[in-house]
Write a protein that holds these residues in place. Structure first.
Motif, PDB file in Angstrom:
ATOM      1  N   HIS A 178     -77.761  21.168   9.996  1.00 54.40           N
ATOM      2  CA  HIS A 178     -78.541  22.224   9.358  1.00 54.40           C
ATOM      3  C   HIS A 178     -77.685  23.481   9.178  1.00 54.40           C
ATOM      4  CE1 HIS A 178     -82.958  22.462   8.657  1.00 54.40           C
ATOM      5  NE2 HIS A 178     -82.567  23.640   8.264  1.00 54.40           N
ATOM      6  N   SER A 182     -76.084  25.214   5.850  1.00 52.01           N
ATOM      7  CA  SER A 182     -76.437  26.609   5.619  1.00 52.01           C
ATOM      8  C   SER A 182     -75.184  27.476   5.444  1.00 52.01           C
ATOM      9  CB  SER A 182     -77.292  27.067   6.802  1.00 52.01           C
ATOM     10  OG  SER A 182     -77.565  28.413   6.733  1.00 52.01           O
ATOM     11  N   ARG A 186     -73.685  29.372   1.973  1.00 55.46           N
ATOM     12  CA  ARG A 186     -73.348  30.795   1.988  1.00 55.46           C
ATOM     13  C   ARG A 186     -71.876  31.020   1.696  1.00 55.46           C
ATOM     14  NH1 ARG A 186     -75.079  34.508   1.011  1.00 55.46           N
ATOM     15  NH2 ARG A 186     -74.655  35.929   2.710  1.00 55.46           N
ATOM     16  N   HIS A 203     -85.732  18.491   2.157  1.00 53.35           N
ATOM     17  CA  HIS A 203     -86.439  19.776   2.139  1.00 53.35           C
ATOM     18  C   HIS A 203     -85.700  20.880   2.897  1.00 53.35           C
ATOM     19  CE1 HIS A 203     -87.853  18.691   6.161  1.00 53.35           C
ATOM     20  NE2 HIS A 203     -88.226  17.528   5.669  1.00 53.35           N
ATOM     21  N   GLY A 204     -84.897  20.487   3.882  1.00 49.05           N
ATOM     22  CA  GLY A 204     -84.138  21.497   4.623  1.00 49.05           C
ATOM     23  C   GLY A 204     -83.170  22.236   3.718  1.00 49.05           C
ATOM     24  N   GLN A 207     -85.139  24.619   1.362  1.00 48.64           N
ATOM     25  CA  GLN A 207     -85.601  25.850   1.975  1.00 48.64           C
ATOM     26  C   GLN A 207     -84.437  26.798   2.258  1.00 48.64           C
ATOM     27  OE1 GLN A 207     -88.697  26.750   2.053  1.00 48.64           O
ATOM     28  NE2 GLN A 207     -89.183  24.793   1.096  1.00 48.64           N
ATOM     29  N   THR A 208     -83.286  26.230   2.564  1.00 49.40           N
ATOM     30  CA  THR A 208     -82.104  27.067   2.793  1.00 49.40           C
ATOM     31  C   THR A 208     -81.736  27.801   1.512  1.00 49.40           C
ATOM     32  OG1 THR A 208     -81.365  25.508   4.447  1.00 49.40           O
ATOM     33  CG2 THR A 208     -79.730  27.042   3.618  1.00 49.40           C
ATOM     34  N   ARG A 210     -83.736  28.526  -0.879  1.00 53.35           N
ATOM     35  CA  ARG A 210     -84.761  29.544  -1.084  1.00 53.35           C
ATOM     36  C   ARG A 210     -84.500  30.780  -0.236  1.00 53.35           C
ATOM     37  NH1 ARG A 210     -91.304  29.400  -0.032  1.00 53.35           N
ATOM     38  NH2 ARG A 210     -91.393  31.583   0.559  1.00 53.35           N
ATOM     39  N   GLY A 211     -84.193  30.527   1.038  1.00 47.13           N
ATOM     40  CA  GLY A 211     -83.984  31.625   1.971  1.00 47.13           C
ATOM     41  C   GLY A 211     -82.840  32.535   1.561  1.00 47.13           C
ATOM     42  N   PHE A 212     -81.837  31.966   0.915  1.00 44.03           N
ATOM     43  CA  PHE A 212     -80.679  32.762   0.511  1.00 44.03           C
ATOM     44  C   PHE A 212     -80.800  33.283  -0.923  1.00 44.03           C
ATOM     45  CE2 PHE A 212     -78.327  30.183   3.849  1.00 44.03           C
ATOM     46  CZ  PHE A 212     -78.407  31.206   4.781  1.00 44.03           C
ATOM     47  N   GLY A 213     -81.964  33.087  -1.528  1.00 46.68           N
ATOM     48  CA  GLY A 213     -82.162  33.603  -2.876  1.00 46.68           C
ATOM     49  C   GLY A 213     -81.341  32.862  -3.913  1.00 46.68           C
TER      50      GLY A 213
ATOM     51  N   ARG B 186     -82.340  39.136   8.111  1.00 46.95           N
ATOM     52  CA  ARG B 186     -82.740  38.422   6.907  1.00 46.95           C
ATOM     53  C   ARG B 186     -84.245  38.504   6.663  1.00 46.95           C
ATOM     54  NH1 ARG B 186     -81.283  37.490   3.061  1.00 46.95           N
ATOM     55  NH2 ARG B 186     -81.616  35.290   2.688  1.00 46.95           N
ATOM     56  N   GLU B 190     -83.128  42.313   1.946  1.00 46.45           N
ATOM     57  CA  GLU B 190     -82.541  41.501   0.887  1.00 46.45           C
ATOM     58  C   GLU B 190     -81.107  41.980   0.698  1.00 46.45           C
ATOM     59  OE1 GLU B 190     -83.979  39.003  -0.727  1.00 46.45           O
ATOM     60  OE2 GLU B 190     -85.739  39.281   0.542  1.00 46.45           O
ATOM     61  N   ARG B 332     -91.682  35.192   8.330  1.00 45.35           N
ATOM     62  CA  ARG B 332     -90.394  35.208   7.652  1.00 45.35           C
ATOM     63  C   ARG B 332     -89.250  34.896   8.634  1.00 45.35           C
ATOM     64  NH1 ARG B 332     -88.019  35.689   2.982  1.00 45.35           N
ATOM     65  NH2 ARG B 332     -86.153  36.969   2.998  1.00 45.35           N
ATOM     66  N   HIS B 335     -89.112  31.206   9.035  1.00 45.48           N
ATOM     67  CA  HIS B 335     -88.469  30.582   7.879  1.00 45.48           C
ATOM     68  C   HIS B 335     -86.949  30.717   7.971  1.00 45.48           C
ATOM     69  CE1 HIS B 335     -88.395  30.027   3.208  1.00 45.48           C
ATOM     70  NE2 HIS B 335     -87.995  28.968   3.851  1.00 45.48           N
ATOM     71  N   MET B 336     -86.503  31.921   8.310  1.00 42.60           N
ATOM     72  CA  MET B 336     -85.067  32.174   8.387  1.00 42.60           C
ATOM     73  C   MET B 336     -84.426  31.374   9.513  1.00 42.60           C
ATOM     74  SD  MET B 336     -84.293  33.942   5.874  1.00 42.60           S
ATOM     75  CE  MET B 336     -85.622  33.795   4.696  1.00 42.60           C
ATOM     76  N   TYR B 338     -85.545  28.497  10.546  1.00 43.09           N
ATOM     77  CA  TYR B 338     -85.491  27.104  10.091  1.00 43.09           C
ATOM     78  C   TYR B 338     -84.282  26.859   9.201  1.00 43.09           C
ATOM     79  CZ  TYR B 338     -86.487  22.800   7.641  1.00 43.09           C
ATOM     80  OH  TYR B 338     -86.368  21.550   7.106  1.00 43.09           O
ATOM     81  N   ILE B 339     -84.031  27.776   8.285  1.00 46.36           N
ATOM     82  CA  ILE B 339     -82.931  27.514   7.350  1.00 46.36           C
ATOM     83  C   ILE B 339     -81.565  27.739   8.002  1.00 46.36           C
ATOM     84  CG2 ILE B 339     -84.364  28.136   5.380  1.00 46.36           C
ATOM     85  CD1 ILE B 339     -82.636  30.633   5.089  1.00 46.36           C
ATOM     86  N   ALA B 340     -81.525  28.490   9.088  1.00 50.76           N
ATOM     87  CA  ALA B 340     -80.227  28.742   9.716  1.00 50.76           C
ATOM     88  C   ALA B 340     -79.774  27.567  10.573  1.00 50.76           C
ATOM     89  CB  ALA B 340     -80.288  30.017  10.548  1.00 50.76           C
ATOM     90  N   THR B 341     -80.637  27.093  11.449  1.00 48.86           N
ATOM     91  CA  THR B 341     -80.222  26.034  12.376  1.00 48.86           C
ATOM     92  C   THR B 341     -81.289  24.968  12.621  1.00 48.86           C
ATOM     93  OG1 THR B 341     -80.975  27.412  14.212  1.00 48.86           O
ATOM     94  CG2 THR B 341     -78.633  27.512  13.696  1.00 48.86           C
ATOM     95  N   GLY B 342     -82.452  25.090  11.992  1.00 48.84           N
ATOM     96  CA  GLY B 342     -83.497  24.090  12.199  1.00 48.84           C
ATOM     97  C   GLY B 342     -84.211  24.323  13.513  1.00 48.84           C
TER      98      GLY B 342
END
Lengths: 489, 489
Positions: A178, A182, A186, A203-204, A207-208, A210-213, B186, B190, B332, B335-336, B338-342
């Motif tokens: 993950h 990520s 980046r 999905h992981g 969402q990543t 999404r999270g980073f725009g 995060r 933004e 939020r 969410h962040m 989850y996207i960073a390391t699960g």
């Protein structure tokens, strides 16, 4: 044997012998009662037994029909996602899936959790215990930013199997695959950039992004050969795409292994348009055939592939130990790794290095491959048996995921809610699309140890699917759906 | 006792008795030789002994002077950073610091590694070993996205000491405080946004801001009372600042604990301008006075404080277990995360929960507080003794960091290179500024077990500092520097 059981057996034999053909209407209860000289209720009981065995199917107000013999369902066709970059949604649904991941009594058919009950995993406990007994201070200290050297050495050694020549310096340890994905995203993208992804796609990753725009452009993907290179080329021509993200080996969720020629073609394409490739190989070691398939990284000549993987699917996800071989993006990956988590769990890294060094990894991997492949055989039989006709099912070549495509109007989100009450967890297809496509699809995991409970759960899913198809046929577009179902049967 | 030793003792007594005053010129070698009826070389040897003891100082071409008695150096004055948002640099220097973190034979005076050799940490090994022996499958599985419940329960319980009422649902476990800070940033910002930070400020935060494309505005910070609320208010008025990031308890690097009234005022200010507060409390539990200081979070009424912490400084950084209490930003943050390391390492979380539950945490914490406080006493004496006069030194109230400010023209980056060759690691001040300010400062850690080797290392640093000051006095602005040094002496 009672009279109704005798009658049921007699009728079953007739069906078996083809005297009553598949799809044919059976005699009415009254006429069978006359023919065999038994009571109406005996015939009804016999029909009930056959119905339970799914040999016959009642049609309301028309009587009983011989259930059509089910052929192996076809694989899904090439997907047709929207051909433009989109903002990613679906976080609520992902959260919902994750929330049920650890619910006790929940039949886990939707999550990415591997099987952790095999005896070949036992040495890991011993190693962890011995590490703790050693009381070496460095096991509690901050790790090197790049990761423990002993583990990077083992990863470099293992990479040879996938055709990769990696040195210790080429590898950065991360907190699971993950984090590898990520930090790779980046490292090659800025907010607002576009990344091309397979469709459907894990999905992981979605969402990543999404999270980073970052916007995703979903590329049509074939359930057997992988991402469409033709569509990808078109996308490269039309959009300023920074990277393409693929799972070429034991794809999640489709299960394919991309043929080697196509892998090379993908690499050539990426070179031509100067696009980075983020390769997720987390299921690659679980390919059922030996030797395991090559990674894109192994064919990469100019360092544009960021190979991401972990021990989460092969050994244990709770150790949160993954890695990235970032090629030419190493400096930036390192920076992104530093800002995300600083360093990784030290004890887990040492334990994993020891597990591999002592020779426990390959036997464990062999066992897991066989285990998942065997599970697939039973599981796919059950799906064929309990699910209605007219579905498409992927044919995974490794890993433990199966993708089921249902008729277009089907709503898996609603199905999911219904199943949740029966303590069954599935992964809804729309999680795997940036734009919420694949609402008519499911991803099923066959990682758990199979037993009667699993079969019963799958039967329940099958029933619910059948009911849902019937219901949405009624609701949405009565004629076309009815037609679709009839055609499918 | 030889003759020169007798003479040295005699002279030392005179200095002690004030017969020769501090800063006064001592008699010439020749006149002492006549006075005491000894040879010139005996006087020279005696002076040499006194010089080594730093009781006297030779001045080229003027003879020997009584070394001025060193007063406790003053604390650094309010910092004066650039008052506009800047892009963060300094990554190369941070990487350089991190690279030496695990070098064997390197005297670690620069890193954030806590002391891991205390006996109160031993139960952790036993717990880890016992966990492994239990072979519970869930320890290897994916963790709940929020983190292990048992650990969150313990964290909520501990939070009471800092005045916080937290429930299990208010806490999200992360991969160290590093990830807690990273996901918090995060969650509220933004790319392109501006965050206000203390100046100086922890380099990890700085680099995280840089990595996410966020600009930092450095706010003047007092070494005793913390961030200047007046300057912060001005900044809030002038710039669209999204969040303010502070380490109010046992600040890194300055060591202060922000007075409670100022904490309240900071909160009121943030409310007035509707700005989020990211509070880093990672050293808060290591405040030397008991009870520990309150967190901003404990005074937060509208959920605008994201409290970040971890067990990295109090127990062990290698476990990579931190947490965030994100208040109103929970969704939020999740969410962040989850996207960073699960999810986070499962085994470490269970072990930590058990360590606290069994009552090992408080005794360990008490010991560490005393240990660091005692270390500070010796360490600060050595600094006073071996460093030249004219420096400013912070007075930490907890943790294990000391901030040393040298004359303006001093170049710590060059000093660092020189010390590296002597296997001594320090943290250069410029890492702690977005714009590379504080090149004339050092952060020193006194977490290691103190012994002769450490004293010698510190003596080396002191000498090198003295040499560097002399050199830069020659190079840069001969007159002003000379003046500055003379004034300081």
């Amino acid at each position: 044997m009672t009279r109704y059981q005798q009658l049921a057996m007699h009728l079953a034999q007739r069906i078996e012998q083809g005297l009553y053909r598949h799809g044919e209407k059976l005699p009415s209860v009254r006429s069978l009662s006359l023919e065999h000289g038994v009571s109406i209720s005996t015939v009804q009981q016999a029909y009930h037994v056959l119905e339970e065995k799914q040999l016959i199917t009642p049609q309301p107000r028309s009587g009983y029909f011989v259930t059509p013999r089910k052929a192996t369902p076809p694989v899904p066709r090439l997907t047709r996602p929207v051909q433009r970059p989109v903002e990613i949604t679906q976080w609520e649904s992902v959260l919902d899936l994750l929330d049920t991941r650890l619910e006790p009594n929940m039949m886990q058919l939707g999550s990415g959790m591997p099987n952790l009950t095999q005896p070949t995993l036992k040495p890991m406990w011993k190693i962890l215990s011995r590490q703790a007994q050693r009381q070496a201070t460095e096991l509690l200290g901050y790790d090197n930013l790049y990761g423990v050297v002993a583990l990077r050495e083992q990863i470099a050694r293992l990479a040879i199997d996938s055709g990769c020549q990696l040195s210790v310096e080429d590898i950065v340890i991360t907190t699971g695959c993950h984090e590898a994905l990520s930090v790779s995203i980046r490292a090659v993208c800025e907010p607002g950039d576009i990344i091309a992804v397979e469709s459907p796609s894990f999905h992981g990753i979605m969402q990543t992004l999404r999270g980073f725009g970052i916007r995703a452009i979903e590329i049509p993907t074939d359930a057997v050969t992988g991402i469409s290179l033709e569509a990808l080329e078109l996308a490269f021509e039309q959009w300023p795409i920074k990277a393409v993200m693929v799972v070429p080996n034991c794809n999640n969720p489709l299960g394919f292994i991309m043929p080697e020629a196509r892998k090379r073609a993908l690499l050539t394409l990426a070179q031509r348009f100067d696009v980075a490739i983020i390769e997720d190989d987390v299921y690659g070691e679980l390919a059922w055939d030996y030797p395991r398939p090559a990674t894109l990284k192994s064919m990469d000549l100019d360092g544009r592939v960021l190979l991401c993987s972990s021990f989460s699917k092969t050994i244990a996800p709770g150790l949160r130990t993954g890695w990235v071989a970032p090629g030419r993006y190493r400096d930036r990956v390192l920076h992104m790794k530093y800002i995300a988590t600083g360093s990784s769990n030290t004890l887990a890294q040492h334990a994993l290095a020891e597990f591999i060094r002592q020779g426990h990894y390959q036997p464990h991997l062999r066992r897991m491959r066989q285990f998942y492949q065997r599970n697939y055989s039973s599981f796919s039989c059950w799906v064929r048996h309990y699910f209605p006709c007219g579905i498409c099912v992927s044919r995974p070549q490794g890993g433990f995921m199966m993708w089921v495509e249902l008729p277009e109007a089907f709503d898996a989100v609603r199905l999911n809610r219904e199943l949740r009450d029966s303590h069954i967890q599935i992964a809804v297809g729309s999680l795997f699309s940036a734009s919420g496509k694949y609402r008519n699809c499911l991803r099923l995991s066959f990682a758990i140890t199979l037993d009667d409970r699993v079969e019963q759960a799958l039967a329940k899913v099958g029933e619910a699917v059948e009911r849902a198809i019937a219901a949405c046929a009624g609701e949405h577009s009565p004629q076309s759906m009815q037609h679709e179902i009839l055609l499918a049967k």
